[in-house]
Every structure is written in C-alpha cells, then in structure tokens.
Design a protein around this motif. Structure first.
Motif, mmCIF file in Angstrom:
data_model
loop_
_atom_site.group_PDB
_atom_site.id
_atom_site.type_symbol
_atom_site.label_atom_id
_atom_site.label_comp_id
_atom_site.label_asym_id
_atom_site.label_seq_id
_atom_site.Cartn_x
_atom_site.Cartn_y
_atom_site.Cartn_z
ATOM 1 N N ASP A 10 0.826 -1.204 0.000
ATOM 2 C CA ASP A 10 0.000 0.000 0.000
ATOM 3 C C ASP A 10 0.867 1.263 0.000
ATOM 4 N N THR A 28 -8.341 -0.249 -3.113
ATOM 5 C CA THR A 28 -9.535 -1.039 -2.805
ATOM 6 C C THR A 28 -9.825 -2.036 -3.915
ATOM 7 N N PRO A 50 -6.267 -4.845 -4.035
ATOM 8 C CA PRO A 50 -5.609 -5.049 -2.744
ATOM 9 C C PRO A 50 -4.467 -6.054 -2.851
#
Length: 507
Positions: free
Chosen positions: A384, A414, A417
């Motif tokens: 991330d 989202t 992921p």
C-alpha cells in the motif's frame, strides 16, 4: 539554487567526447587534478544520470523495449526485436567508463589521498556510495566488467584493466556500502550544494546507501538466498528511505549544456518512433497513472506535444511488429493510433531523472516480508505504501491538475488489494511500473524475479532465438583495445551474446 549550480558547473567543466579504448577512457576527466572535489562531484552526478547518447541506446532502445514498456515498428529501435547493434549495445559501457567511472574514481582518489585534512571523511563516504551506483548499473547490464582496475589509468598507468568476476564486484560493492554508510553522520556534508541529489544531507545519503544495499542484496536471491536475506536485513536495520523526500533524483534544467538536460528527454525531443507497449498499457488499465504516462500523438509532427490522454482512448503497440506486420492489427494503418509517452507531462528535457525511489524501496520491503518476514511482517502495508508513493512521486513531474488524488489512490488500492497468493508477482509488477523510464533497473529486476510475466517475440533474424535477452553485449572496441582481458571475461562468463546469463541471473 540547484539549477543555477548545474548550469554554471557544466560550462566550467566542459563535456567529454565519444572516445575509443581505455587509453582515452582513463584520461583525467578534468585535466586539472587540483580542482576542488565539489564541482567535480556535481559533474559526476550529472554524468551518472547520462546524456542523450547512452540513454537513447542502453536505457530506451534496448532496455525499455526488451522489458516491454515501449515498442516500435522502426528498425533503429533494435531492442524491440532483439537485434544486435554494436553501437547501441555497447553505449552504456562506453559512456559509463568514459563519462562516469573515471570522474568518480578521480574524486575518490583525491579524497583518499588528501594529506592536508581539508576534506572530511563523510565526503569520501558519499563519493563511495555514488561510485557503487555507477558500477552496479554497468555490471547489471553486461556481467563481468572492469572494476578493481577501472578508471585509474591517469593515476596508475593501467590502460588495459582486467574484467572482474561479477561475484567479486557484488561482494565489494556491498562492502563499500556497509563501510560508507557507517562513516556517515548527521548534518550537512562538506559537499554542500555541489551535491545536487541531497544538498549535502548526510542522513539522506545514509538512507540512499542502505536502500542501495537492499537493492543489491535482493539481486542475490537466485544465486545466494541466505546472503540476500542477510544483506536485506542489514539494510533494513541500518535505515532505508522513509518517504518520497528521500527519493534520489537529478533535477534537470533545459540548458545551457546537454548534460544539464534529462538524457531521456533529449531522446524524446529528437525521436518520435517509440510507442508505449500494449503490455504496459494493459497493465495500467484502471490505474490513474495511465493519464500521466500515456497520450495519443497529436498528429501535427510536433515531438514536444501530445494529443488526448483520455485513458479510454489509449492503445498500446504490440512488440515485435514492423511497418508491414503492423497492418495486420486493428488501427495498424496509422502509427498515431497508438499511445506514446505523454509529451505534455513527462518527456521534457527539464524533467527529473530518478536514481532510486522510495516507492521502489517499499516494494522491496514487501518482498523481504513475503520471503522472510524481516521488514515488519506486513507485506500488505508495504505494498500500500509503495503504490501510494509511486502515484505521489509523479507530482515531481509538475503534472498540475493531472495529479493523482487521495481518493483515486484509495480507490485503486480497494480495487487492487494486496493478495498473498501472488504477492511476489504483484509487488514486482508494481516495481516494473514505477521504474518506467528507469529501464536499466526494470530490466535487472525482471531478470531477478521473472515478473511481470512477459511474452517474448520471435522476429525473423533476432539474436536470441526468440528469448528476451539476459544481458547486453560489450562495447565492441574492447575486442581490439583490451583483447586479453575481454577474452578472459568471456572465457569465464560465457559467449558475448544476449543469451549469456550474468552471475546473479542463474536459471
């Protein structure tokens, strides 16, 4: 301030010519050996980023094409079809030793032999880190190369340097990074503003050194997995890059001398034969970076502007086509139907040239967690952080209202992921995306990991039996100017061919 310094220093130091042979390649780059190391260090950084000559050939014509960031139907772009062009293939070797190695070796020698204690120990440590960065790109492209005897012809009188085994080069580069980072303290280096990477910030150089250690340590994964883990752990413990503020890049200008300009940007100003590969465009589907990286040609012949960057309109060009076979695909009757690097945003001559980025480091940390759990044990968090940093990094191009928003970043994460099932592929595919235009690094990391999965082309007459090359061939003049050492290298490493694997790239 950085840009003013670059312009002044290059006028002062001048430029180097395209020499032949190590007698020329080892001539003192600055003629006046008593020059202060600061101006020479500025020159060394600029030369390390490279000029049009070597970036056109080694970084774009070969590496970007082979790694399928870009594609072309023209014969000049030999890497698209795995053709051998002696000047293209040997360009980074030629200029690496001529413009980069001899300058940094001169600086290191000057700082090592300082008998009046006018220069600080941290200056030598910083120069050693840059020295490793220079050599690692050369050896990753070619394998066994001159190292221990290179660049010192004007001090040692050795104009025929031996080629060192890559295993020994890597061992020494990692040791250099370990010693250099340990020698760095805090505060501002004596290089000061002559350091156009970090303005003399020793903490940032230390983090750059450890981040390079992480990169080189992971290079060992196929040939020495335990060594790879040990060096990765040492780098993490030492302290790698922490944010985009630590990213190592050259802030270029648009003049007055060529070397002040981004080498890739100079290529784009001179050439419009390249297009973005459909492999790259397809990988960016649903990715907000697509509008920054890609645009359609404007069709008016102006190489400095592009047309629409609407993501829905972007079409990549398959690799391995020519002016005849491209007619067999939809839209192939007009090459301007295919996307090019966005000339409105990322291809100018005053754009940044990246050495190593924080986003790359986060993806390597994710890999270290996947393999060994040594970077906090949470690869998803590093994934991330890497994606976020990669999208934020594009603001360095001054993209204006095209900047990726926080909402877009979150929406992308989202929809995409981290997935532990294919974690290594996922993080290294992101690494491949963020190293676009830093294609020598893309090429190296693809050989190390095998990701992203690429489908090779088998164009008639190619030099690698339809396989993506594993290295570039040496500067051709080495066969006549340094024949004994050249022959010793290929006897040890294997034939001087695209298909010969270098030491860390074992099957």
């Amino acid at each position: 301030m950085k840009k003013i310094i670059i312009a002044i220093l290059v006028i002062f130091l001048g430029t180097t010519s395209c020499d032949s042979g190590f007698e020329d390649l080892n001539v003192n780059p600055n003629t006046a050996t008593e020059l202060e190391p600061g101006p020479k260090f500025t020159n060394a950084i600029l030369r390390t980023a490279g000029d049009r000559f070597e970036n056109w050939r080694g970084n774009l014509i070969y590496s970007s094409m082979m790694i399928q960031h870009m594609a072309s139907i023209g014969g000049v772009w030999a890497g698209d079809k795995y053709f051998y062009n002696a000047q293209w293939s040997g360009a980074w070797f030629e200029r690496g030793y001529n413009d980069q190695v001899k300058i940094i070796e001169d600086i290191v020698t000057q700082l090592e032999t300082d008998t009046e204690d006018q220069y600080s120990e941290e200056m030598l440590a910083i120069a050693r880190i840059l020295r490793v960065f220079i050599y690692h790109k050369i050896t990753d492209l070619y394998g066994d190369v001159p190292y221990s005897e290179a660049g010192r012809g004007f001090t040692d009188g050795n104009f025929r340097p031996a080629y060192d085994p890559q295993s020994e080069i890597y061992a020494d580069m990692l040791n250099e990074l370990a010693e250099a980072t340990a020698a760095l303290g805090t505060g501002t280096s004596q290089f000061g503003t002559a350091d156009i990477l970090f303005d003399g910030d020793q903490d940032k150089w230390k983090r750059f050194g450890y981040s390079m250690m992480l990169r080189l340590g992971l290079r060992l994964i196929k040939v020495d997995p335990s060594g790879a883990q040990q060096w990765a752990q040492r780098a993490i413990d030492g302290g790698v890059m922490q944010s985009n503020d630590d990213t190592s890049y050259v802030e270029h200008t648009d003049g007055p001398e060529g070397i002040n300009r981004n080498g890739n940007g100079q290529v784009f100003s001179a050439d419009d034969d390249m297009r973005l590969s459909d492999t790259f465009i397809n990988a960016l589907a649903g990715d907000p970076r697509l509008r920054i990286y890609a645009a359609l040609p404007d069709g008016d012949g102006d190489r400095n502007t592009s047309g629409s960057n609407d993501p829905a309109m972007q079409i990549g060009l398959p690799n391995g086509l020519d002016a005849t076979t491209v007619l067999d695909i939809p839209g192939g009757d007009d090459i301007n139907n295919f996307s090019e690097p966005n000339r409105n945003l990322i291809t100018a001559e005053d754009e940044p040239y990246f050495f190593q980025t924080y986003a790359e480091v986060e993806f390597m940390l994710a890999e270290a967690d996947i393999r060994w759990g040594i970077a906090g044990g949470d690869p998803a968090a590093h994934y991330d952080a890497g994606v976020t940093a990669a999208m934020r990094q594009l603001d360095l191009y001054d993209v204006g209202d095209q900047s990726v928003t926080d909402t877009e970043i979150q929406d992308f994460l989202t929809a995409n992921p981290y997935n532990a099932v294919n974690g290594l592929e996922q993080v290294n595919t992101q690494y491949w995306i963020v190293t676009f235009l830093n294609d020598i690094e893309s090429f190296a990391n693809w050989r190390r990991t095998g990701f992203p999965v690429l489908i090779s082309v088998d164009y008639p007459g190619n030099e690698s039996n339809g396989m993506i090359p594993r290295r570039l061939r040496y500067f051709e003049r080495e066969q006549t100017t340094n024949p004994q050492n050249y022959q010793a290298a290929i006897s040890r490493q294997g034939p001087d061919q695209f298909t010969t694997r270098i030491w860390w790239d074992v099957e």
